[in-house]
Motif scaffolding. Sequence first.
Motif, PDB file in Angstrom:
ATOM      1  N   THR A  54      -9.247 -11.774 -32.087  1.00  0.00           N
ATOM      2  CA  THR A  54      -8.843 -12.235 -33.423  1.00  0.00           C
ATOM      3  C   THR A  54      -7.870 -11.257 -34.069  1.00  0.00           C
ATOM      4  OG1 THR A  54     -10.675 -11.119 -34.537  1.00  0.00           O
ATOM      5  CG2 THR A  54     -11.049 -13.397 -33.834  1.00  0.00           C
ATOM      6  N   ALA A  55      -7.123 -11.782 -35.001  1.00  0.00           N
ATOM      7  CA  ALA A  55      -6.255 -10.983 -35.866  1.00  0.00           C
ATOM      8  C   ALA A  55      -6.231 -11.692 -37.199  1.00  0.00           C
ATOM      9  CB  ALA A  55      -4.853 -10.878 -35.287  1.00  0.00           C
ATOM     10  N   GLU A  56      -6.029 -10.931 -38.285  1.00  0.00           N
ATOM     11  CA  GLU A  56      -5.959 -11.566 -39.588  1.00  0.00           C
ATOM     12  C   GLU A  56      -4.794 -11.016 -40.392  1.00  0.00           C
ATOM     13  OE1 GLU A  56      -9.860 -10.868 -41.289  1.00  0.00           O
ATOM     14  OE2 GLU A  56      -9.061  -9.231 -42.488  1.00  0.00           O
ATOM     15  N   ARG A  66       1.889 -13.319 -31.725  1.00  0.00           N
ATOM     16  CA  ARG A  66       2.518 -12.733 -30.555  1.00  0.00           C
ATOM     17  C   ARG A  66       1.383 -12.352 -29.608  1.00  0.00           C
ATOM     18  NH1 ARG A  66       6.299  -8.287 -32.493  1.00  0.00           N
ATOM     19  NH2 ARG A  66       4.300  -7.681 -33.303  1.00  0.00           N
ATOM     20  N   GLY A  67       1.447 -12.852 -28.373  1.00  0.00           N
ATOM     21  CA  GLY A  67       0.385 -12.568 -27.416  1.00  0.00           C
ATOM     22  C   GLY A  67      -0.765 -13.548 -27.561  1.00  0.00           C
ATOM     23  N   GLY A  68      -1.872 -13.214 -26.963  1.00  0.00           N
ATOM     24  CA  GLY A  68      -3.032 -14.090 -27.012  1.00  0.00           C
ATOM     25  C   GLY A  68      -3.016 -15.102 -25.887  1.00  0.00           C
ATOM     26  N   THR A  77      -7.038 -16.075 -40.326  1.00  0.00           N
ATOM     27  CA  THR A  77      -7.526 -15.445 -39.103  1.00  0.00           C
ATOM     28  C   THR A  77      -7.115 -16.306 -37.919  1.00  0.00           C
ATOM     29  OG1 THR A  77      -9.395 -14.471 -40.265  1.00  0.00           O
ATOM     30  CG2 THR A  77      -9.568 -14.611 -37.865  1.00  0.00           C
ATOM     31  N   VAL A  78      -6.587 -15.649 -36.899  1.00  0.00           N
ATOM     32  CA  VAL A  78      -6.145 -16.309 -35.672  1.00  0.00           C
ATOM     33  C   VAL A  78      -7.096 -15.896 -34.558  1.00  0.00           C
ATOM     34  CG1 VAL A  78      -4.240 -16.558 -34.057  1.00  0.00           C
ATOM     35  CG2 VAL A  78      -3.773 -16.167 -36.461  1.00  0.00           C
ATOM     36  N   THR A  79      -7.552 -16.897 -33.783  1.00  0.00           N
ATOM     37  CA  THR A  79      -8.475 -16.631 -32.674  1.00  0.00           C
ATOM     38  C   THR A  79      -7.921 -17.274 -31.411  1.00  0.00           C
ATOM     39  OG1 THR A  79     -10.323 -16.717 -34.240  1.00  0.00           O
ATOM     40  CG2 THR A  79     -10.870 -16.856 -31.889  1.00  0.00           C
ATOM     41  N   ASP A  80      -7.908 -16.498 -30.309  1.00  0.00           N
ATOM     42  CA  ASP A  80      -7.433 -17.080 -29.044  1.00  0.00           C
ATOM     43  C   ASP A  80      -8.610 -17.530 -28.191  1.00  0.00           C
ATOM     44  OD1 ASP A  80      -8.446 -14.846 -27.681  1.00  0.00           O
ATOM     45  OD2 ASP A  80      -6.506 -14.220 -26.895  1.00  0.00           O
TER      46      ASP A  80
END
Length: 73
Positions: free
Chosen positions: A55-57, A4-6, A47-50
């Motif tokens: 980042t978020a994990e 959500r977002g990014g 881990t998600v990177t925009d």
Amino acid sequence: VRTRGGVSPIRWKVTSGRFPVGLRLDTKTGSISGVPRKAGLFTITVTVTDRLGATAEQNYSFVIKAKPKVKAK
């Protein structure tokens, strides 16, 4: 796996642990697909990177049960 977002593009990566053999993560969409080949408990961190480097994990656990044995008659 959902975000959500990014700011696009967003990339997913397994940063800890391993998927069960036969499962895989699409790094562009976050989709998990495949057929696991081995029973067991598997824990991973994704881990998600925009585009801006935010980042978020998230941790995930998979419990894969053994295929039932069928007796022939």
